[in-house]
Design a protein around this motif. Structure first.
Motif, PDB file in Angstrom:
ATOM      1  N   LYS A   1      26.523  45.848  54.384  1.00 48.38           N
ATOM      2  CA  LYS A   1      27.030  46.556  55.553  1.00 48.38           C
ATOM      3  C   LYS A   1      26.859  48.066  55.376  1.00 48.38           C
ATOM      4  CE  LYS A   1      31.063  46.711  58.520  1.00 48.38           C
ATOM      5  NZ  LYS A   1      32.508  46.515  58.597  1.00 48.38           N
ATOM      6  N   ASN A   2      27.252  48.523  54.200  1.00 47.93           N
ATOM      7  CA  ASN A   2      27.150  49.954  53.944  1.00 47.93           C
ATOM      8  C   ASN A   2      25.728  50.455  54.037  1.00 47.93           C
ATOM      9  OD1 ASN A   2      29.853  50.172  53.589  1.00 47.93           O
ATOM     10  ND2 ASN A   2      29.794  50.084  51.360  1.00 47.93           N
ATOM     11  N   ARG A   3      24.825  49.665  53.531  1.00 47.89           N
ATOM     12  CA  ARG A   3      23.444  50.149  53.490  1.00 47.89           C
ATOM     13  C   ARG A   3      22.654  49.886  54.752  1.00 47.89           C
ATOM     14  NH1 ARG A   3      20.961  49.941  47.605  1.00 47.89           N
ATOM     15  NH2 ARG A   3      22.796  50.488  46.412  1.00 47.89           N
ATOM     16  N   LEU A   4      22.685  48.666  55.236  1.00 47.10           N
ATOM     17  CA  LEU A   4      21.846  48.341  56.392  1.00 47.10           C
ATOM     18  C   LEU A   4      22.493  48.674  57.726  1.00 47.10           C
ATOM     19  CD1 LEU A   4      20.167  44.968  55.361  1.00 47.10           C
ATOM     20  CD2 LEU A   4      19.278  47.278  55.156  1.00 47.10           C
ATOM     21  N   ASP A   5      23.802  48.663  57.757  1.00 45.60           N
ATOM     22  CA  ASP A   5      24.473  48.938  59.031  1.00 45.60           C
ATOM     23  C   ASP A   5      25.117  50.318  59.080  1.00 45.60           C
ATOM     24  OD1 ASP A   5      23.729  46.532  60.204  1.00 45.60           O
ATOM     25  OD2 ASP A   5      25.417  45.457  59.333  1.00 45.60           O
TER      26      ASP A   5
ATOM     27  N   VAL B   1      16.641  40.111  56.862  1.00 44.94           N
ATOM     28  CA  VAL B   1      17.074  41.508  56.968  1.00 44.94           C
ATOM     29  C   VAL B   1      17.727  41.795  58.315  1.00 44.94           C
ATOM     30  CG1 VAL B   1      16.337  43.915  56.863  1.00 44.94           C
ATOM     31  CG2 VAL B   1      15.289  42.217  55.356  1.00 44.94           C
ATOM     32  N   LEU B   2      17.048  41.394  59.377  1.00 44.64           N
ATOM     33  CA  LEU B   2      17.572  41.710  60.710  1.00 44.64           C
ATOM     34  C   LEU B   2      18.522  40.651  61.242  1.00 44.64           C
ATOM     35  CD1 LEU B   2      14.301  42.985  62.439  1.00 44.64           C
ATOM     36  CD2 LEU B   2      15.976  44.295  61.129  1.00 44.64           C
ATOM     37  N   GLU B   3      18.468  39.465  60.644  1.00 45.63           N
ATOM     38  CA  GLU B   3      19.251  38.332  61.145  1.00 45.63           C
ATOM     39  C   GLU B   3      18.883  38.021  62.599  1.00 45.63           C
ATOM     40  OE1 GLU B   3      23.429  38.094  59.414  1.00 45.63           O
ATOM     41  OE2 GLU B   3      23.008  40.228  59.287  1.00 45.63           O
TER      42      GLU B   3
ATOM     43  N   ALA C   1      21.095  48.655  67.166  1.00 48.46           N
ATOM     44  CA  ALA C   1      21.568  48.147  65.870  1.00 48.46           C
ATOM     45  C   ALA C   1      20.418  47.558  65.047  1.00 48.46           C
ATOM     46  CB  ALA C   1      22.656  47.103  66.090  1.00 48.46           C
ATOM     47  N   VAL C   2      19.483  46.940  65.736  1.00 51.95           N
ATOM     48  CA  VAL C   2      18.334  46.343  65.037  1.00 51.95           C
ATOM     49  C   VAL C   2      17.474  47.438  64.405  1.00 51.95           C
ATOM     50  CG1 VAL C   2      16.273  44.916  65.317  1.00 51.95           C
ATOM     51  CG2 VAL C   2      18.337  44.374  66.604  1.00 51.95           C
ATOM     52  N   PHE C   3      17.295  48.530  65.140  1.00 49.83           N
ATOM     53  CA  PHE C   3      16.482  49.619  64.603  1.00 49.83           C
ATOM     54  C   PHE C   3      17.214  50.377  63.501  1.00 49.83           C
ATOM     55  CE2 PHE C   3      14.208  48.710  68.486  1.00 49.83           C
ATOM     56  CZ  PHE C   3      12.896  48.773  68.062  1.00 49.83           C
TER      57      PHE C   3
ATOM     58  N   ASN D   1      17.455  51.879  57.937  1.00 50.73           N
ATOM     59  CA  ASN D   1      18.163  51.873  56.647  1.00 50.73           C
ATOM     60  C   ASN D   1      17.430  51.039  55.607  1.00 50.73           C
ATOM     61  OD1 ASN D   1      20.233  53.566  57.510  1.00 50.73           O
ATOM     62  ND2 ASN D   1      21.466  51.858  58.276  1.00 50.73           N
ATOM     63  N   TRP D   2      16.778  50.006  56.085  1.00 50.20           N
ATOM     64  CA  TRP D   2      16.010  49.159  55.180  1.00 50.20           C
ATOM     65  C   TRP D   2      14.944  49.983  54.451  1.00 50.20           C
ATOM     66  CZ3 TRP D   2      15.166  44.582  52.866  1.00 50.20           C
ATOM     67  CH2 TRP D   2      13.858  44.263  52.494  1.00 50.20           C
ATOM     68  N   MET D   3      14.289  50.854  55.194  1.00 51.11           N
ATOM     69  CA  MET D   3      13.222  51.659  54.606  1.00 51.11           C
ATOM     70  C   MET D   3      13.747  52.617  53.539  1.00 51.11           C
ATOM     71  SD  MET D   3      10.461  50.511  55.702  1.00 51.11           S
ATOM     72  CE  MET D   3       9.482  51.654  54.747  1.00 51.11           C
TER      73      MET D   3
END
Length: 309
Positions: free
Chosen positions: A149-153, A187-189, A214-216, A221-223
């Motif tokens: 959550k912290n990283r991707l969201d 990753v994106l669910e 939210a998807v973007f 964040n993934w990158m």
DNA sequence: TTAAAGTCAATACA
DNA sequence: TGTATTGACTTTAA
């Protein structure tokens, strides 16, 4: 006593509002000595004495006593196995932490007793990282849901360049030989199809609604993650939970026959927003529902708009 | 209430 | 086998 699970909670030790002492309560049935003796079996000697002594109650008697017990016994118990009432192993620190006394770590939030040591670090309970993909469940041991959550969201302050973000993601997937399906689900669910659509013609950030953004945010964040972290998330095993029943309930997708499609497209060319009457007429002519025809034009308009971006 | 946006998931296609 | 398309359903916003 916490009757839900039989574990004693911090609230059980709270001093009664009417200032009844334990001595008074216990003494009511006239068997004080027996009760004290029984109660002290399995507890530290003098545990109840503390409460039975007049004037012993300070501002935080329970905390004080527990601190004392911990100090006295920390040396000799350090290497001993410590087991809670249910046979679960506790380490020395847990047993001497009055915040969690009689509680499991996740019960601390409901305790009405404040920590003895205000500066003491709150123990965090980490949960396994789980990604809920449609029809699947996945677990990785050393990445927690909190970290995910912290990283991707993590919200981003600035507008995201959706085109560039998608490009970066696609390049990374290509150079690391990772397919869309894996990335979309883990990753994106989201589904592969959805990722394919939004990645081919990403809408500008300003035009996206909250769910679309939210998807973007996730991609952005993934990158930022290291390759090692990326691979760790991608390596999560998927566990299929599809049942035979679900398989049987699989829907087949209707496809407009060629002739109908030609008529619909012909109308769309001259009028992409046909009125209610025309939609009803088409539905009757094709023996389809009003919604099917309406959705056809809706989807056409939307997809035409996207492809023109 | 309705259109648009978001999404799923079957299936077409390369 | 991986990606693109698309009918249909859900959510959001006007």
């Amino acid at each position: 006593m916490n009757t839900a699970n039989g574990v004693k909670s911090g609230m059980d030790f709270e001093v009664d509002q009417e200032e009844e002492t334990i001595k008074e309560l216990v003494g009511k049935d006239g068997s004080l000595e027996d009760i004290v003796e029984r109660a002290e079996t399995g507890l530290e000697d003098g545990f109840l004495d503390y409460f039975l002594e007049d004037g012993a109650a300070s501002e935080d008697p329970l905390s004080h006593l527990l601190d004392q017990i911990c100090k006295e016994n920390s040396g000799e118990k350090e290497n001993k196995e410590n087991v809670d009432p249910f046979g679960n192993r506790l380490n020395g620190q847990q047993s001497c932490d009055s915040v969690s006394f009689g509680l499991y770590p996740d019960q601390q939030v409901v305790s009405s007793i404040g920590p003895i040591r205000q500066t003491e670090k709150k123990r965090m309970v980490s949960k396994p990282y789980e990604i809920a993909a449609p029809g699947h469940a996945a677990v990785i041991r050393d990445i927690t849901a909190e970290e995910l959550k912290n990283r991707l969201d993590t919200p981003v302050a600035e507008a995201i360049d959706t085109k560039r973000t998608v490009g970066d993601v696609k390049n990374w997937l290509k150079s690391n030989n990772v397919n869309q399906t894996t990335f979309a689900e883990k990753v994106l669910e989201k589904t592969q199809g959805h990722f394919s659509v939004i990645s081919r013609n990403p809408a500008p950030w300003e035009e996206l609604l909250a769910p679309g953004r939210a998807v973007f945010v996730r991609m952005h964040n993934w990158m930022k993650l290291s390759d090692e972290e990326k691979m760790k998330i991608l390596s999560v095993e998927k566990v299929s939970v599809n049942t035979d029943l679900q398989e049987k309930m699989k829907k087949t997708r209707f496809t407009f026959p060629k002739e109908q499609m030609e008529i619909l497209m012909g109308i769309y060319e001259v009028n992409d927003r046909p009125g209610k009457e025309l939609i009803e007429e088409l539905a009757a002519k094709f023996s389809l529902s009003f919604i099917q025809i309406k959705d056809f034009f809706l989807n056409r308009r939307r997809r035409a708009k996207k492809s023109n971006l």
